[in-house]
Design a protein around this motif. Structure first.
Motif, mmCIF file in Angstrom:
data_model
loop_
_atom_site.group_PDB
_atom_site.id
_atom_site.type_symbol
_atom_site.label_atom_id
_atom_site.label_comp_id
_atom_site.label_asym_id
_atom_site.label_seq_id
_atom_site.Cartn_x
_atom_site.Cartn_y
_atom_site.Cartn_z
ATOM 1 N N LYS A 26 0.847 -1.194 0.000
ATOM 2 C CA LYS A 26 0.000 0.000 0.000
ATOM 3 C C LYS A 26 0.879 1.239 0.000
ATOM 4 O O LYS A 26 1.804 1.358 0.804
ATOM 5 C CB LYS A 26 -0.918 0.009 1.221
ATOM 6 N N GLN A 28 0.709 5.540 -0.109
ATOM 7 C CA GLN A 28 -0.108 6.748 -0.017
ATOM 8 C C GLN A 28 0.723 7.966 -0.395
ATOM 9 O O GLN A 28 1.886 8.082 -0.011
ATOM 10 C CB GLN A 28 -0.683 6.946 1.380
ATOM 11 N N SER A 38 -4.942 12.095 -5.864
ATOM 12 C CA SER A 38 -5.586 11.000 -6.585
ATOM 13 C C SER A 38 -5.087 10.923 -8.023
ATOM 14 O O SER A 38 -4.495 11.873 -8.542
ATOM 15 C CB SER A 38 -7.107 11.186 -6.575
ATOM 16 N N GLU A 39 -5.314 9.790 -8.650
ATOM 17 C CA GLU A 39 -4.996 9.510 -10.057
ATOM 18 C C GLU A 39 -3.498 9.372 -10.338
ATOM 19 O O GLU A 39 -3.096 9.193 -11.486
ATOM 20 C CB GLU A 39 -5.582 10.572 -10.996
ATOM 21 N N GLN A 145 -3.216 2.986 -9.534
ATOM 22 C CA GLN A 145 -3.405 4.431 -9.393
ATOM 23 C C GLN A 145 -4.013 4.743 -8.040
ATOM 24 O O GLN A 145 -4.769 3.936 -7.479
ATOM 25 C CB GLN A 145 -4.300 4.971 -10.509
ATOM 26 N N THR A 146 -3.681 5.917 -7.525
ATOM 27 C CA THR A 146 -4.189 6.315 -6.223
ATOM 28 C C THR A 146 -5.669 6.681 -6.300
ATOM 29 O O THR A 146 -6.144 7.223 -7.297
ATOM 30 C CB THR A 146 -3.400 7.511 -5.663
ATOM 31 N N ASP A 147 -6.381 6.389 -5.210
ATOM 32 C CA ASP A 147 -7.799 6.712 -5.127
ATOM 33 C C ASP A 147 -7.984 8.094 -4.497
ATOM 34 O O ASP A 147 -7.022 8.870 -4.377
ATOM 35 C CB ASP A 147 -8.540 5.637 -4.331
ATOM 36 N N LYS A 148 -9.204 8.410 -4.080
ATOM 37 C CA LYS A 148 -9.492 9.728 -3.515
ATOM 38 C C LYS A 148 -8.757 9.976 -2.204
ATOM 39 O O LYS A 148 -8.587 11.124 -1.793
ATOM 40 C CB LYS A 148 -11.001 9.888 -3.312
ATOM 41 N N ALA A 152 -2.775 3.797 -3.245
ATOM 42 C CA ALA A 152 -2.713 2.782 -4.301
ATOM 43 C C ALA A 152 -2.338 1.457 -3.662
ATOM 44 O O ALA A 152 -1.470 1.405 -2.786
ATOM 45 C CB ALA A 152 -1.687 3.169 -5.364
#
Length: 207
Positions: A26, A28, A38-39, A145-148, A152
């Motif tokens: 994980k 961040q 994000s994204e 890809q990273t979320d809100k 990721a």
């Protein structure tokens, strides 16, 4: 992966009071003002990589590239449908892939492009100048890809991973700060510089 290894990994996550799933890493990403990004594309340099080339799609919807950022592995073929009711003229002048596609509004016609070289491919449209998108072509098969929440989650390679790297068009930090050694299952990137402007927003309002 042995049962003992999975068990010890789970115990390690619980002790650290982190939400962690066995068999994943994980990552961040937080901005300089502690907001999640994000994204962003996050990928691992694995000790033993694998080939998972798949078909991917970069659509045109409401005069917008969808998705905005598309990560793929080298050797992936990307479909470029046109879901709009108007023409598009998609192009890239990026060294990783130069091409142009004249897309008509047809549900039965899809153009394809093979992305066979690693790098960042910037997409534009000759008809609609504000359209902007990216295809991130990676050697690695381990990416997400990273979320809100700026997180990721990537499946952990069976042979382990050496490094994790991140990319986003707005990141302004030195490239050397965007790579870390993989020495834990939970990794964090804290950006040290303000983000670059989001060019999509700056271009809104053009016809």
């Amino acid at each position: 992966m042995s049962f003992l290894y999975r068990f010890l990994s789970l115990i390690s996550c619980l002790i650290g009071f982190n939400i962690c799933h066995a068999g994943e890493i994980k990552v961040q990403i937080l901005t300089v003002d502690n907001k999640p990004l994000s994204e962003a594309v996050v990928w691992l340099t694995a000790n033993q990589d694998k080939n998972t080339k798949k078909q991917a799609v970069m659509d045109q919807i409401r005069k917008t590239f969808v998705p905005y950022i598309l990560p793929v592995q080298v050797g992936t073929t990307v479909d470029f449908p046109n879901s709009d009711s108007i023409n598009h003229h998609v192009y890239s002048f990026s060294p990783a892939k130069r091409f142009e596609l004249k897309l008509t509004p047809s549900k039965n016609t899809t153009h394809t492009v093979l992305f066979d070289k690693a790098g960042i491919v910037t997409l534009g449209c000759n008809i609609h100048d504000w359209m902007l998108g990216y295809i991130v072509v990676l050697e690695s098969a381990y990416f997400a890809q990273t979320d809100k929440m700026g997180i990721a989650r990537i499946a952990e390679p069976e042979g382990g991973a050496k490094e994790v790297q991140i990319w986003h068009p707005q990141i302004n930090d030195d490239p050397t700060q965007l790579v870390q050694k993989v020495n834990a299952k939970n990794l964090n990137f804290k950006l040290t510089k303000a983000l670059k402007p989001d060019l999509r927003r700056n271009m809104n309002g053009f016809d």
